[in-house]
Design a protein around this motif. Structure first.
Motif, PDB file in Angstrom:
ATOM      1  N   ILE A   6      39.077  42.736  52.247  1.00  0.00           N
ATOM      2  CA  ILE A   6      40.515  42.335  51.730  1.00  0.00           C
ATOM      3  C   ILE A   6      40.122  41.153  50.581  1.00  0.00           C
ATOM      4  N   VAL A   7      40.974  41.539  49.430  1.00  0.00           N
ATOM      5  CA  VAL A   7      40.824  41.127  48.299  1.00  0.00           C
ATOM      6  C   VAL A   7      42.048  40.178  47.952  1.00  0.00           C
ATOM      7  N   ASN A   8      42.385  39.039  48.115  1.00  0.00           N
ATOM      8  CA  ASN A   8      43.622  38.528  48.149  1.00  0.00           C
ATOM      9  C   ASN A   8      44.535  39.190  48.850  1.00  0.00           C
ATOM     10  N   ASP A   9      45.719  39.642  48.181  1.00  0.00           N
ATOM     11  CA  ASP A   9      46.562  40.254  49.066  1.00  0.00           C
ATOM     12  C   ASP A   9      46.567  41.698  48.994  1.00  0.00           C
ATOM     13  N   ILE A  10      45.202  42.357  48.781  1.00  0.00           N
ATOM     14  CA  ILE A  10      44.915  43.780  48.663  1.00  0.00           C
ATOM     15  C   ILE A  10      43.969  43.918  49.692  1.00  0.00           C
ATOM     16  N   LEU A  11      44.383  45.126  50.637  1.00  0.00           N
ATOM     17  CA  LEU A  11      43.622  45.688  51.635  1.00  0.00           C
ATOM     18  C   LEU A  11      42.843  46.807  50.938  1.00  0.00           C
ATOM     19  N   ILE A  12      41.329  46.994  51.023  1.00  0.00           N
ATOM     20  CA  ILE A  12      40.737  48.207  50.744  1.00  0.00           C
ATOM     21  C   ILE A  12      40.619  49.000  51.937  1.00  0.00           C
ATOM     22  N   LEU A  13      40.972  50.018  52.033  1.00  0.00           N
ATOM     23  CA  LEU A  13      41.269  50.987  52.938  1.00  0.00           C
ATOM     24  C   LEU A  13      40.606  52.456  52.675  1.00  0.00           C
ATOM     25  N   SER A  14      40.237  53.147  53.853  1.00  0.00           N
ATOM     26  CA  SER A  14      40.058  54.578  53.716  1.00  0.00           C
ATOM     27  C   SER A  14      40.570  55.189  55.070  1.00  0.00           C
ATOM     28  N   TYR A  15      40.810  56.384  55.245  1.00  0.00           N
ATOM     29  CA  TYR A  15      41.200  56.950  56.624  1.00  0.00           C
ATOM     30  C   TYR A  15      40.033  57.350  57.108  1.00  0.00           C
ATOM     31  N   ASP A  16      40.086  57.044  58.650  1.00  0.00           N
ATOM     32  CA  ASP A  16      38.788  57.266  59.335  1.00  0.00           C
ATOM     33  C   ASP A  16      38.734  58.775  59.678  1.00  0.00           C
ATOM     34  N   LYS A  17      38.140  59.518  58.845  1.00  0.00           N
ATOM     35  CA  LYS A  17      37.956  61.168  59.261  1.00  0.00           C
ATOM     36  C   LYS A  17      36.322  61.283  59.410  1.00  0.00           C
ATOM     37  N   LYS A  18      36.219  61.902  60.652  1.00  0.00           N
ATOM     38  CA  LYS A  18      34.927  62.052  60.970  1.00  0.00           C
ATOM     39  C   LYS A  18      34.038  63.065  60.141  1.00  0.00           C
ATOM     40  N   GLY A  19      32.919  62.972  59.707  1.00  0.00           N
ATOM     41  CA  GLY A  19      31.947  63.687  58.983  1.00  0.00           C
ATOM     42  C   GLY A  19      32.595  64.177  57.781  1.00  0.00           C
ATOM     43  N   GLU A  20      33.345  63.214  56.908  1.00  0.00           N
ATOM     44  CA  GLU A  20      33.771  63.379  55.651  1.00  0.00           C
ATOM     45  C   GLU A  20      33.600  62.094  54.961  1.00  0.00           C
ATOM     46  N   PHE A  21      33.226  62.422  53.559  1.00  0.00           N
ATOM     47  CA  PHE A  21      33.085  61.138  52.835  1.00  0.00           C
ATOM     48  C   PHE A  21      34.614  60.698  52.710  1.00  0.00           C
ATOM     49  N   ASN A  22      35.096  59.462  52.883  1.00  0.00           N
ATOM     50  CA  ASN A  22      36.285  59.050  52.768  1.00  0.00           C
ATOM     51  C   ASN A  22      36.713  58.178  51.584  1.00  0.00           C
ATOM     52  N   GLN A  23      37.514  58.618  50.855  1.00  0.00           N
ATOM     53  CA  GLN A  23      38.158  57.994  49.499  1.00  0.00           C
ATOM     54  C   GLN A  23      38.840  56.624  50.035  1.00  0.00           C
ATOM     55  N   THR A  24      38.313  55.797  49.474  1.00  0.00           N
ATOM     56  CA  THR A  24      39.021  54.319  49.775  1.00  0.00           C
ATOM     57  C   THR A  24      40.380  54.140  48.688  1.00  0.00           C
ATOM     58  N   PHE A  25      41.322  53.628  49.097  1.00  0.00           N
ATOM     59  CA  PHE A  25      42.418  53.349  48.517  1.00  0.00           C
ATOM     60  C   PHE A  25      42.817  51.626  48.649  1.00  0.00           C
ATOM     61  N   MET A  26      43.717  51.309  47.743  1.00  0.00           N
ATOM     62  CA  MET A  26      44.021  49.824  47.920  1.00  0.00           C
ATOM     63  C   MET A  26      45.573  49.778  48.405  1.00  0.00           C
ATOM     64  N   LEU A  27      45.906  48.808  49.306  1.00  0.00           N
ATOM     65  CA  LEU A  27      47.252  48.466  49.768  1.00  0.00           C
ATOM     66  C   LEU A  27      47.422  47.045  49.435  1.00  0.00           C
ATOM     67  N   LYS A  28      48.578  46.893  48.894  1.00  0.00           N
ATOM     68  CA  LYS A  28      49.110  45.422  48.709  1.00  0.00           C
ATOM     69  C   LYS A  28      49.704  45.054  49.845  1.00  0.00           C
ATOM     70  N   THR A  29      49.471  43.939  50.514  1.00  0.00           N
ATOM     71  CA  THR A  29      50.208  43.482  51.558  1.00  0.00           C
ATOM     72  C   THR A  29      51.395  43.006  51.410  1.00  0.00           C
ATOM     73  N   THR A  30      52.448  43.332  52.090  1.00  0.00           N
ATOM     74  CA  THR A  30      53.802  42.626  52.020  1.00  0.00           C
ATOM     75  C   THR A  30      54.442  42.360  53.290  1.00  0.00           C
ATOM     76  N   ASN A  31      55.518  41.843  53.636  1.00  0.00           N
ATOM     77  CA  ASN A  31      56.193  41.556  54.541  1.00  0.00           C
ATOM     78  C   ASN A  31      56.639  42.764  55.369  1.00  0.00           C
ATOM     79  N   LYS A  32      56.708  44.036  54.588  1.00  0.00           N
ATOM     80  CA  LYS A  32      56.914  45.387  55.463  1.00  0.00           C
ATOM     81  C   LYS A  32      55.816  45.836  56.286  1.00  0.00           C
TER      82      LYS A  32
END
Length: 169
Positions: free
Chosen positions: A129-155
């Protein structure tokens, strides 16, 4: 190393001010189905709103599920991509399931019909977590999971699943 495993949910509202074809389809199809299916909970035709029907008969809550069945095909057209939530690069977040709820409806006033769809992501790995950005990846077994960034919002609603703990021996 993961900070936690989470799911992310986001809620979309549908009312008479629909803008897209998808929104219009959900709104009109659920209202039409509400008119049909609510008859079972409106004995004597004295009740007009969804909230009145629930007060008179708690089984009227079954209407949530009955209306959901009506729009399952329309939801499938999204191909599991949330129409209301994207990462910072503009790529839609994936959802594993969507749940329809009736916020309110009125047999005498279509403009009072409001339903929601809550989209819930598959299991995600929260890396940082960097400020209001979450650094995430999908939890896929046996694969290299590419990270992506998601800005947190009230949604967003973040559902915490599990953390990894450092164990000292």
């Amino acid at each position: 190393m993961a900070l936690a495993f989470i799911n992310i949910s986001a809620k979309q509202y549908f009312n008479f001010m629909c803008r897209t074809d998808f929104e219009r389809r959900i709104f009109h199809d659920t209202y039409k189905e509400f008119q049909k299916k609510s008859k079972a909970y409106n004995v004597g035709e004295s009740l007009h709103t969804f909230s009145q029907m629930i007060k008179a008969n708690l089984k009227a809550k079954n209407l949530h599920q009955k209306l959901h069945y009506t729009v399952m095909g329309t939801i499938e057209t999204l191909k599991n991509k949330m129409p209301i939530l994207a990462d910072v690069s503009g790529k839609p977040l994936l959802f594993e399931w969507a749940e329809l709820q009736i916020a309110e409806s009125d047999l005498l006033n279509k403009a009072a019909h409001i339903v929601t769809l809550t989209y819930t992501s598959p299991k995600l790995v929260l890396h940082e977590i960097v400020n209001d950005i979450l650094i995430l990846s999908y939890d896929k077994k046996g694969e290299f999971n590419q990270t992506f960034m998601l800005k947190t919002t009230n949604k967003l609603m973040i559902n915490y699943e599990q953390t990894h703990e450092v164990v000292y021996g």
